[in-house]
Scaffold this active site. Structure first.
Site, PDB file in Angstrom:
ATOM      1  N   ARG A 111       0.857  -1.182  -0.141  1.00  0.00           N
ATOM      2  CA  ARG A 111       0.059   0.386  -0.019  1.00  0.00           C
ATOM      3  C   ARG A 111       0.743   1.030  -0.071  1.00  0.00           C
ATOM      4  NH1 ARG A 111      -3.262   1.423   5.143  1.00  0.00           N
ATOM      5  NH2 ARG A 111      -4.579  -1.149   4.591  1.00  0.00           N
ATOM      6  N   TYR A 112       2.176   1.269   1.035  1.00  0.00           N
ATOM      7  CA  TYR A 112       2.689   2.115   1.202  1.00  0.00           C
ATOM      8  C   TYR A 112       4.078   2.016  -0.432  1.00  0.00           C
ATOM      9  CZ  TYR A 112       0.664   3.280   5.229  1.00  0.00           C
ATOM     10  OH  TYR A 112      -1.413   3.442   6.282  1.00  0.00           O
ATOM     11  N   ARG A 115       7.199  -0.370   1.394  1.00  0.00           N
ATOM     12  CA  ARG A 115       7.081  -0.960   2.542  1.00  0.00           C
ATOM     13  C   ARG A 115       6.078  -1.583   2.162  1.00  0.00           C
ATOM     14  NH1 ARG A 115       5.385   4.246   4.258  1.00  0.00           N
ATOM     15  NH2 ARG A 115       4.558   4.261   5.933  1.00  0.00           N
ATOM     16  N   CYS A 124      -2.642 -17.921  15.519  1.00  0.00           N
ATOM     17  CA  CYS A 124      -2.031 -16.758  16.203  1.00  0.00           C
ATOM     18  C   CYS A 124      -1.965 -18.173  17.443  1.00  0.00           C
ATOM     19  CB  CYS A 124      -3.002 -15.799  17.035  1.00  0.00           C
ATOM     20  SG  CYS A 124      -3.391 -14.978  15.013  1.00  0.00           S
ATOM     21  N   CYS A 128      -7.378 -12.719  19.834  1.00  0.00           N
ATOM     22  CA  CYS A 128      -8.170 -11.313  20.670  1.00  0.00           C
ATOM     23  C   CYS A 128      -9.362 -10.458  20.208  1.00  0.00           C
ATOM     24  CB  CYS A 128      -6.938 -10.310  20.068  1.00  0.00           C
ATOM     25  SG  CYS A 128      -5.092 -10.553  20.589  1.00  0.00           S
ATOM     26  N   CYS A 131      -9.436  -7.571  17.547  1.00  0.00           N
ATOM     27  CA  CYS A 131      -8.577  -8.570  15.893  1.00  0.00           C
ATOM     28  C   CYS A 131      -9.410  -7.961  14.750  1.00  0.00           C
ATOM     29  CB  CYS A 131      -8.185  -9.417  15.709  1.00  0.00           C
ATOM     30  SG  CYS A 131      -7.803  -9.934  14.601  1.00  0.00           S
ATOM     31  N   ARG A 133      -8.597  -8.827  11.793  1.00  0.00           N
ATOM     32  CA  ARG A 133      -8.451  -9.887  11.047  1.00  0.00           C
ATOM     33  C   ARG A 133      -9.989 -10.680  11.597  1.00  0.00           C
ATOM     34  NH1 ARG A 133      -2.489  -8.189  10.124  1.00  0.00           N
ATOM     35  NH2 ARG A 133      -2.288  -7.054   8.658  1.00  0.00           N
ATOM     36  N   ASP A 293     -10.290   0.156  14.119  1.00  0.00           N
ATOM     37  CA  ASP A 293     -11.291   0.076  13.272  1.00  0.00           C
ATOM     38  C   ASP A 293     -12.185  -0.181  13.314  1.00  0.00           C
ATOM     39  OD1 ASP A 293      -8.333   1.426  11.676  1.00  0.00           O
ATOM     40  OD2 ASP A 293      -8.330  -1.086  10.864  1.00  0.00           O
ATOM     41  N   ASP A 330      -6.526   4.453  10.206  1.00  0.00           N
ATOM     42  CA  ASP A 330      -6.390   3.648   8.976  1.00  0.00           C
ATOM     43  C   ASP A 330      -7.884   4.654   8.568  1.00  0.00           C
ATOM     44  OD1 ASP A 330      -4.911   2.419   7.472  1.00  0.00           O
ATOM     45  OD2 ASP A 330      -5.068   1.188   9.152  1.00  0.00           O
ATOM     46  N   LYS A 337      -2.753   5.370   7.059  1.00  0.00           N
ATOM     47  CA  LYS A 337      -2.797   5.689   8.551  1.00  0.00           C
ATOM     48  C   LYS A 337      -2.863   7.413   8.187  1.00  0.00           C
ATOM     49  CE  LYS A 337      -1.104   1.323   9.880  1.00  0.00           C
ATOM     50  NZ  LYS A 337      -0.226   0.729   8.422  1.00  0.00           N
TER      51      LYS A 337
HETATM   52  C1  LIG Z   1       0.248   0.406   8.285  1.00  0.00           C
HETATM   53  C2  LIG Z   1       1.177  -0.127   7.842  1.00  0.00           C
HETATM   54  C3  LIG Z   1       2.511  -0.660   6.820  1.00  0.00           C
HETATM   55  C4  LIG Z   1       3.625   0.162   8.076  1.00  0.00           C
HETATM   56  O1  LIG Z   1       3.018   1.577   8.412  1.00  0.00           O
HETATM   57  P1  LIG Z   1       3.841   2.735   9.004  1.00  0.00           P
HETATM   58  O2  LIG Z   1       3.156   4.035   9.404  1.00  0.00           O
HETATM   59  O3  LIG Z   1       5.843   2.261   8.592  1.00  0.00           O
HETATM   60  O4  LIG Z   1       4.245   1.811  10.487  1.00  0.00           O
HETATM   61  C5  LIG Z   1       2.488  -1.104   6.015  1.00  0.00           C
HETATM   62  N1  LIG Z   1       1.719  -1.630   5.209  1.00  0.00           N
HETATM   63  C6  LIG Z   1       0.425  -1.362   5.220  1.00  0.00           C
HETATM   64  C7  LIG Z   1      -0.180  -2.573   4.442  1.00  0.00           C
HETATM   65  C8  LIG Z   1      -0.059  -1.171   6.545  1.00  0.00           C
HETATM   66  O5  LIG Z   1      -1.288  -1.437   7.527  1.00  0.00           O
HETATM   67  S1  SF4 Z   2      -4.591  -9.203  16.967  1.00  0.00           S
HETATM   68 FE1  SF4 Z   2      -5.498 -10.915  16.055  1.00  0.00          FE
HETATM   69  S2  SF4 Z   2      -3.889 -11.158  14.118  1.00  0.00           S
HETATM   70 FE2  SF4 Z   2      -2.971 -10.590  15.631  1.00  0.00          FE
HETATM   71  S3  SF4 Z   2      -2.276 -11.988  17.278  1.00  0.00           S
HETATM   72 FE3  SF4 Z   2      -4.234 -10.924  17.837  1.00  0.00          FE
HETATM   73  S4  SF4 Z   2      -6.009 -12.561  17.000  1.00  0.00           S
HETATM   74 FE4  SF4 Z   2      -3.917 -12.893  15.974  1.00  0.00          FE
END
Ligand SMILES: *Cc1c(COP(=O)(O)O)cnc(C)c1O
Ligand code: SF4
Length: 367
Positions: A111-112, A115, A124, A128, A131, A133, A293, A330, A337
């Site tokens: 996305r960025y 990175r 996991c 959590c 979470c 996801r 989120d 987000d 972000k």
């Molecule tokens: C949060 C995130 C990052 C990292 O963002 P930083 O601002 O560097 O912490 C990179 N890729 C994705 C898809 C993310 O959601």
């Molecule tokens: S936040 Fe979600 S992905 Fe992360 S450890 Fe907890 S359950 Fe697993």
């Protein structure tokens, strides 16, 4: 049952094992599927929790359950792992960030510009309840196949603008040292990849995983490796966690923390202060404090952005600047972000929704 008797059902003694097994991360992981049985046996299964358990099954290491201070659904440790009927309210979206999720290569999110994030495994140690996801729990079990890893590494190799890989999940540290080394080396071997960031909840829920062997793997891949932990409450900052973080640090691997602001867990100034200063004490730099989120099944944990800024304002100047994370969340529509400072007042859309500017300069309403 008296609350004290219930609580004793969550301690080490109740599992009938000695310190050696208790300290063995594989033993902990093997028993993490028994959490619901344990919680029910302690009288915590009622109140409509069965149904939430069926939709989003509980999972938790015995170690983490033992950190509870009271056998109550409101305990800040249990609140993070105990199924809650509020998860079934239907509010929120299943996947508000779907449209920007993929770059055509499975498991890789780019996305960025500089990175990319690699979904190492879906496994996991603990589920959590907050979470983001949680709809994907149970998917992508185990280590990535050689083909999946090669495809992701191939993409990164052909994108010289990528400097950092977020090794994410699920929880990558649920893999064995060998499997993890295979994943890290695949990316570390690419010349333009300078940094690896391993995201893990295990320092909080399974610090026994932070072994000398793991430290050797993380510290030995030849590139800068950071551990991005996920601690949410001061009670998670145990001696075992501190020892694990220090083991990694001695191997050249610093830790930062990404916490989530959670209603009923850490949404008061005193708890946050203890968490953030406690992190510094165990040598972890607070990096981000995320506002939740709007994801289905987690809405009851959200505090509102205004409350988050108010809490940050109450801390600023009163704790070490080193302890202050960035308050972040987000944006919808793939906006990425945003970080806000206390006192920031967002502009408003005609319908009153706050509008935030994305890192690419787009104005995006947040409803
Ligand atoms: C949060 C995130 C990052 C990292 O963002 P930083 O601002 O560097 O912490 C990179 N890729 C994705 C898809 C993310 O959601
Ligand atoms: S936040 Fe979600 S992905 Fe992360 S450890 Fe907890 S359950 Fe697993």
């Amino acid at each position: 049952m008296r609350a004290e008797d219930r609580l004793s059902g969550l301690g080490r003694e109740s599992w009938g094992v000695g310190e050696a097994e208790w300290g063995d991360w594989r033993w902990q992981l093997r028993h993490s599927g028994e959490a619901w049985g344990r919680l029910s046996a302690c009288g915590l299964g009622g109140g409509g929790r069965e149904e939430a358990q069926r939709r989003y099954p509980a999972q938790c290491t015995p170690y983490y359950l033992s950190l509870a201070a009271s056998a109550s659904p409101d305990d800040p440790v249990l609140r993070q792992v105990l199924p809650d009927p509020a998860e079934l309210s239907g509010d929120g979206e299943e996947d508000p960030f779907a449209e920007e999720a993929h770059c055509g290569v499975p498991r890789l999110v780019h996305r960025y510009r500089d990175r990319a994030l690699f979904l190492t495994t879906g496994d996991c140690a603990a589920h959590c309840r907050h979470c983001m996801r949680k709809r994907n729990w149970g998917e992508l079990p185990g280590a990535p196949s050689a083909e999946a890893l090669a495809a992701a590494a191939g993409y990164v190799r052909s994108h010289p603008e990528i400097r950092e890989i977020l090794v994410s999940g699920g929880d990558p540290l649920t893999l064995s040292d060998g499997e993890l080394e295979r994943v890290l080396s695949a990316f570390a071997a690419i010349p333009h990849v300078e940094t690896l960031r391993v995201g893990s909840r295990l320092p909080a829920v399974l610090p026994q995983r932070l072994t000398e062997g793991l430290a050797a793997v993380l510290g030995g891949v030849g590139k800068a490796v950071f551990l991005a932990c996920h601690f949410n409450h001061p009670r998670e900052l145990t001696e075992a966690a501190a020892a694990g973080v220090l083991r990694l640090l001695r191997a050249g691997v610093p830790s930062v923390c990404q916490s989530v602001l959670l209603r009923g867990v850490n949404d008061d100034p005193e708890t946050l202060r203890e968490l953030l200063t406690g992190l510094l004490r165990i040598r972890v730099k607070p990096y981000c404090l995320f506002h939740g989120d709007p994801i289905r099944g987690t809405m009851h944990f959200r505090t509102g952005i205004a409350r988050g800024l108010e809490l940050m304002g109450a801390l600023r100047g009163h704790v070490s600047g080193l302890a202050m994370p960035a308050f972040a969340f987000d944006l919808p529509q793939g906006g990425g972000k945003v970080r806000l400072e206390p006192g920031d007042a967002p502009r408003r859309a005609p319908d009153g929704a706050p509008v935030f500017r994305s890192f690419e300069g787009r104005d995006i309403p947040y409803r």
